[in-house]
Design a protein around this motif. Sequence first.
Motif, PDB file in Angstrom:
ATOM      1  N   PRO A   1       0.819  -1.216   0.000  1.00  0.00           N
ATOM      2  CA  PRO A   1       0.000   0.000   0.000  1.00  0.00           C
ATOM      3  C   PRO A   1       0.853   1.266   0.000  1.00  0.00           C
ATOM      4  CG  PRO A   1      -0.351  -1.287   2.021  1.00  0.00           C
ATOM      5  CD  PRO A   1       0.603  -2.051   1.166  1.00  0.00           C
ATOM      6  N   PHE A   2       2.120   1.133   0.326  1.00  0.00           N
ATOM      7  CA  PHE A   2       3.013   2.293   0.397  1.00  0.00           C
ATOM      8  C   PHE A   2       3.812   2.505  -0.880  1.00  0.00           C
ATOM      9  CE2 PHE A   2       2.559   0.346   4.609  1.00  0.00           C
ATOM     10  CZ  PHE A   2       1.826   1.350   5.205  1.00  0.00           C
ATOM     11  N   SER A   3       3.737   1.569  -1.793  1.00  0.00           N
ATOM     12  CA  SER A   3       4.502   1.652  -3.031  1.00  0.00           C
ATOM     13  C   SER A   3       3.866   2.644  -3.992  1.00  0.00           C
ATOM     14  CB  SER A   3       4.582   0.282  -3.690  1.00  0.00           C
ATOM     15  OG  SER A   3       5.156   0.398  -4.966  1.00  0.00           O
ATOM     16  N   GLU A   4       4.686   3.458  -4.614  1.00  0.00           N
ATOM     17  CA  GLU A   4       4.200   4.405  -5.608  1.00  0.00           C
ATOM     18  C   GLU A   4       4.526   3.931  -7.017  1.00  0.00           C
ATOM     19  OE1 GLU A   4       5.271   8.439  -4.786  1.00  0.00           O
ATOM     20  OE2 GLU A   4       4.952   8.186  -2.652  1.00  0.00           O
ATOM     21  N   ALA A   5       4.988   2.703  -7.147  1.00  0.00           N
ATOM     22  CA  ALA A   5       5.356   2.156  -8.455  1.00  0.00           C
ATOM     23  C   ALA A   5       4.116   1.909  -9.314  1.00  0.00           C
ATOM     24  CB  ALA A   5       6.129   0.855  -8.263  1.00  0.00           C
ATOM     25  N   HIS A   6       4.345   1.696 -10.596  1.00  0.00           N
ATOM     26  CA  HIS A   6       3.293   1.382 -11.560  1.00  0.00           C
ATOM     27  C   HIS A   6       2.605   0.091 -11.133  1.00  0.00           C
ATOM     28  CE1 HIS A   6       1.394   1.373 -15.497  1.00  0.00           C
ATOM     29  NE2 HIS A   6       1.758   0.113 -15.640  1.00  0.00           N
ATOM     30  N   ARG A   7       1.306   0.147 -10.944  1.00  0.00           N
ATOM     31  CA  ARG A   7       0.544  -0.997 -10.457  1.00  0.00           C
ATOM     32  C   ARG A   7      -0.174  -1.720 -11.590  1.00  0.00           C
ATOM     33  NH1 ARG A   7      -0.729  -0.804  -4.829  1.00  0.00           N
ATOM     34  NH2 ARG A   7       0.524   0.808  -3.864  1.00  0.00           N
ATOM     35  N   TRP A   8      -0.306  -3.018 -11.422  1.00  0.00           N
ATOM     36  CA  TRP A   8      -0.967  -3.886 -12.391  1.00  0.00           C
ATOM     37  C   TRP A   8      -2.087  -4.641 -11.700  1.00  0.00           C
ATOM     38  CZ3 TRP A   8       1.030  -4.334 -17.446  1.00  0.00           C
ATOM     39  CH2 TRP A   8       2.266  -3.692 -17.665  1.00  0.00           C
ATOM     40  N   ILE A   9      -3.108  -4.996 -12.480  1.00  0.00           N
ATOM     41  CA  ILE A   9      -4.207  -5.830 -11.995  1.00  0.00           C
ATOM     42  C   ILE A   9      -4.294  -7.029 -12.919  1.00  0.00           C
ATOM     43  CG2 ILE A   9      -6.713  -5.964 -11.713  1.00  0.00           C
ATOM     44  CD1 ILE A   9      -6.675  -3.224 -10.569  1.00  0.00           C
ATOM     45  N   GLY A  10      -4.596  -8.200 -12.338  1.00  0.00           N
ATOM     46  CA  GLY A  10      -4.561  -9.429 -13.117  1.00  0.00           C
ATOM     47  C   GLY A  10      -5.919 -10.026 -13.428  1.00  0.00           C
ATOM     48  N   PHE A  11      -6.007 -10.593 -14.630  1.00  0.00           N
ATOM     49  CA  PHE A  11      -7.123 -11.444 -15.036  1.00  0.00           C
ATOM     50  C   PHE A  11      -6.614 -12.883 -15.020  1.00  0.00           C
ATOM     51  CE2 PHE A  11      -8.115  -7.440 -17.180  1.00  0.00           C
ATOM     52  CZ  PHE A  11      -9.467  -7.298 -16.922  1.00  0.00           C
ATOM     53  N   TYR A  12      -7.446 -13.791 -14.531  1.00  0.00           N
ATOM     54  CA  TYR A  12      -7.052 -15.199 -14.467  1.00  0.00           C
ATOM     55  C   TYR A  12      -8.263 -16.038 -14.847  1.00  0.00           C
ATOM     56  CZ  TYR A  12      -4.465 -19.257 -12.705  1.00  0.00           C
ATOM     57  OH  TYR A  12      -3.786 -20.442 -12.584  1.00  0.00           O
ATOM     58  N   GLY A  13      -8.035 -17.058 -15.655  1.00  0.00           N
ATOM     59  CA  GLY A  13      -9.128 -17.928 -16.097  1.00  0.00           C
ATOM     60  C   GLY A  13      -9.640 -18.816 -14.987  1.00  0.00           C
ATOM     61  N   ASP A  14     -10.960 -19.028 -14.970  1.00  0.00           N
ATOM     62  CA  ASP A  14     -11.567 -19.896 -13.958  1.00  0.00           C
ATOM     63  C   ASP A  14     -11.333 -21.362 -14.244  1.00  0.00           C
ATOM     64  OD1 ASP A  14     -12.549 -17.791 -12.507  1.00  0.00           O
ATOM     65  OD2 ASP A  14     -14.565 -17.906 -13.327  1.00  0.00           O
ATOM     66  N   ALA A  15     -11.228 -21.710 -15.514  1.00  0.00           N
ATOM     67  CA  ALA A  15     -11.055 -23.117 -15.871  1.00  0.00           C
ATOM     68  C   ALA A  15      -9.671 -23.314 -16.472  1.00  0.00           C
ATOM     69  CB  ALA A  15     -12.122 -23.542 -16.879  1.00  0.00           C
ATOM     70  N   GLY A  16      -8.969 -24.306 -15.975  1.00  0.00           N
ATOM     71  CA  GLY A  16      -7.649 -24.602 -16.522  1.00  0.00           C
ATOM     72  C   GLY A  16      -7.761 -25.115 -17.953  1.00  0.00           C
ATOM     73  N   HIS A  17      -6.676 -25.056 -18.655  1.00  0.00           N
ATOM     74  CA  HIS A  17      -6.631 -25.554 -20.030  1.00  0.00           C
ATOM     75  C   HIS A  17      -5.368 -26.380 -20.192  1.00  0.00           C
ATOM     76  CE1 HIS A  17      -3.522 -22.585 -20.983  1.00  0.00           C
ATOM     77  NE2 HIS A  17      -4.270 -21.699 -20.358  1.00  0.00           N
TER      78      HIS A  17
END
Length: 131
Positions: free
Chosen positions: A48-64
């Motif tokens: 929460p203290f980091s000012e770096a470029h932040r990313w958000i992730g998408f992840y599949g519900d079903a494995g392949h």
Amino acid sequence: MTVAQRLHVVPGQFLVEHLPNATFPEDDEWIALVRAPEGLTVVREASPFSEAHRWIGFYGDAGHGLDQPGVLAAVAGPLAASGIPVFVASTYHADLVLVPAHRLDEAAEALRDVGHRVADRGAAPGASGGR
């Protein structure tokens, strides 16, 4: 042909770091590591203290299966077409596709537009959300 997927937004935000002279991070607070000739790439939860470029992730519900072609391209392609950069960490079962945090809504819309089901932000994995 698009490989439609059910995707959810991974809770939290991430940092992607390049450590040019490291072979292993100094702590164990990482999500993914990739060692390459030019150094170590580390994906970790953002402080929460980091000012770096932040990313958000998408992840599949079903494995392949590892032999199923086009799964990653089906997600990365629409994001690229919308001008949204990605960073990908692949696992045995699915791909964690990171997008800049400030472009989350735009990325989710681009994915929905090509037929992916994206769970609304904060929805539990497995929830269909979206359209």
